[in-house]
Design an enzyme around this catalytic site. Structure first.
Site, PDB file in Angstrom:
ATOM      1  N   GLY A 109       0.788  -1.239   0.000  1.00  0.00           N
ATOM      2  CA  GLY A 109       0.000   0.000   0.000  1.00  0.00           C
ATOM      3  C   GLY A 109       0.812   1.276   0.000  1.00  0.00           C
ATOM      4  O   GLY A 109       0.330   2.310   0.469  1.00  0.00           O
ATOM      5  N   SER A 110       2.015   1.248  -0.559  1.00  0.00           N
ATOM      6  CA  SER A 110       2.793   2.495  -0.571  1.00  0.00           C
ATOM      7  C   SER A 110       2.182   3.510  -1.538  1.00  0.00           C
ATOM      8  O   SER A 110       2.253   4.721  -1.301  1.00  0.00           O
ATOM      9  CB  SER A 110       4.266   2.236  -0.888  1.00  0.00           C
ATOM     10  OG  SER A 110       4.441   1.821  -2.215  1.00  0.00           O
TER      11      SER A 110
ATOM     12  N   ARG B 198      -5.450  -8.997  -8.394  1.00  0.00           N
ATOM     13  CA  ARG B 198      -6.506  -9.802  -9.007  1.00  0.00           C
ATOM     14  C   ARG B 198      -6.834  -9.212 -10.366  1.00  0.00           C
ATOM     15  O   ARG B 198      -6.922  -7.992 -10.505  1.00  0.00           O
ATOM     16  CB  ARG B 198      -7.802  -9.763  -8.169  1.00  0.00           C
ATOM     17  CG  ARG B 198      -7.687 -10.265  -6.768  1.00  0.00           C
ATOM     18  CD  ARG B 198      -7.463 -11.740  -6.674  1.00  0.00           C
ATOM     19  NE  ARG B 198      -8.495 -12.548  -7.307  1.00  0.00           N
ATOM     20  CZ  ARG B 198      -8.369 -13.859  -7.524  1.00  0.00           C
ATOM     21  NH1 ARG B 198      -7.250 -14.488  -7.188  1.00  0.00           N
ATOM     22  NH2 ARG B 198      -9.341 -14.532  -8.092  1.00  0.00           N
TER      23      ARG B 198
ATOM     24  N   HIS C 238       1.208   0.802 -13.774  1.00  0.00           N
ATOM     25  CA  HIS C 238       1.999  -0.349 -14.197  1.00  0.00           C
ATOM     26  C   HIS C 238       3.462   0.077 -14.243  1.00  0.00           C
ATOM     27  O   HIS C 238       3.767   1.149 -14.770  1.00  0.00           O
ATOM     28  CB  HIS C 238       1.513  -0.816 -15.581  1.00  0.00           C
ATOM     29  CG  HIS C 238       2.222  -2.036 -16.056  1.00  0.00           C
ATOM     30  ND1 HIS C 238       1.940  -3.300 -15.571  1.00  0.00           N
ATOM     31  CD2 HIS C 238       3.233  -2.202 -16.944  1.00  0.00           C
ATOM     32  CE1 HIS C 238       2.733  -4.179 -16.163  1.00  0.00           C
ATOM     33  NE2 HIS C 238       3.530  -3.536 -16.996  1.00  0.00           N
TER      34      HIS C 238
ATOM     35  N   ASP D  65      -3.326  -4.236 -19.265  1.00  0.00           N
ATOM     36  CA  ASP D  65      -2.303  -3.191 -19.415  1.00  0.00           C
ATOM     37  C   ASP D  65      -2.367  -2.477 -20.766  1.00  0.00           C
ATOM     38  O   ASP D  65      -1.326  -2.106 -21.330  1.00  0.00           O
ATOM     39  CB  ASP D  65      -0.894  -3.785 -19.208  1.00  0.00           C
ATOM     40  CG  ASP D  65      -0.711  -4.371 -17.813  1.00  0.00           C
ATOM     41  OD1 ASP D  65      -1.351  -3.865 -16.876  1.00  0.00           O
ATOM     42  OD2 ASP D  65       0.049  -5.346 -17.671  1.00  0.00           O
TER      43      ASP D  65
HETATM   44  C1  GRF Z   1       3.730  -1.181  -7.570  1.00  0.00           C
HETATM   45  O1  GRF Z   1       5.031  -1.363  -8.020  1.00  0.00           O
HETATM   46  C2  GRF Z   1       2.787  -1.198  -8.719  1.00  0.00           C
HETATM   47  O2  GRF Z   1       3.320  -0.687  -9.894  1.00  0.00           O
HETATM   48  C3  GRF Z   1       2.566  -2.663  -8.886  1.00  0.00           C
HETATM   49  O3  GRF Z   1       2.476  -3.159  -7.587  1.00  0.00           O
HETATM   50  C4  GRF Z   1       3.261  -2.344  -6.727  1.00  0.00           C
HETATM   51  C5  GRF Z   1       2.365  -1.914  -5.612  1.00  0.00           C
HETATM   52  O4  GRF Z   1       3.065  -1.403  -4.526  1.00  0.00           O
HETATM   53  N1  GRF Z   1       1.495  -2.950  -9.770  1.00  0.00           N
HETATM   54  P1  GRF Z   1       2.283  -0.812  -3.268  1.00  0.00           P
HETATM   55  O5  GRF Z   1       1.376  -1.908  -2.737  1.00  0.00           O
HETATM   56  O6  GRF Z   1       1.500   0.384  -3.730  1.00  0.00           O
HETATM   57  O7  GRF Z   1       3.349  -0.458  -2.283  1.00  0.00           O
END
Ligand code: GRF
Length: 195
Positions: free
Chosen positions: A14-15, A93, A111, A147
């Site tokens: 969840g960053s 998912r 992405h 994508d």
């Molecule tokens: C990110 O690198 C995003 O591009 C990918 O999954 C990762 C998610 O990271 N699809 P976070 O959970 O938001 O930290």
């Protein structure tokens, strides 16, 4: 203009959710994070939502017999919360065509590549193996084909000679945290539309 009620769908760390939470603190930001949905009960992002006082719920795909039944449960939760825009942020998912069509033009993803290059998984390993000198990330509208939706915003980073998947991913993630809130801003303000 009322701020767009935005839901963030997560499965883990969840960053990117955290980046939205911080961006939405600005009084002139056109979206508010109104709901977080995780399909994984142990997702770290749920704690980030709790700390920020944002309603969060877990809908486990394991509780449903089919992909579409899971998607219908998610859809019901989003509609009950009067959500305008959905951001997929590390949501692991694949959503059914039915769901994607319901939310067309209001469903965003990030992405970690310069789309249309390197769709799918295992992106950084493939970028390194190909000897690319640049990579990056793309915020795009979600369409049924993976994508492949219209691009909302893109950021480039260099690929350095001694990069590993981890160092490249970290450099791109730092850009994601800037780019995704910017992409949401563009859509929520009406600056960018699907058609
Ligand atoms: C990110 O690198 C995003 O591009 C990918 O999954 C990762 C998610 O990271 N699809 P976070 O959970 O938001 O930290």
């Amino acid at each position: 203009m009322p701020r767009k009620r935005t839901a963030v769908l997560i499965s883990g760390r969840g960053s990117n959710l955290q980046a939205f939470i911080e961006a939405a603190r600005a009084p002139d930001y056109p979206a508010q994070i109104a709901l977080v949905i995780s399909n994984v009960a142990s997702a770290e992002g749920l704690e980030r939502a709790r700390r920020a006082g944002i309603p969060a719920c877990v809908i486990s795909h394991k509780d449903f017999e089919s992909r579409e039944a899971f998607d219908r449960a998610v859809d019901a939760e989003l509609r009950a919360a009067k959500i305008d825009i959905i951001c997929l942020a590390g949501f692991m998912r694949i959503l059914s065509d039915w769901f994607v069509t319901q939310w067309e033009g209001r469903l965003l993803n990030i992405h970690p590549s310069l789309l249309p290059a390197y769709k799918g998984t295992n992106v950084h390993a493939r970028v390194l193996a190909a000897g690319e000198r640049r990579s990056g990330c793309t915020v795009h509208f979600v369409v049924p084909e993976l994508d492949s939706g219209p691009v909302i915003a893109q950021a480039k980073v260099p690929v350095l000679p001694d990069d590993t998947e981890e160092t490249l991913a970290a450099r791109i993630l730092a850009e994601e945290h800037r780019l995704y809130p910017e992409g949401l801003r563009r859509v929520a303000s009406g600056e960018v539309t699907f058609v």
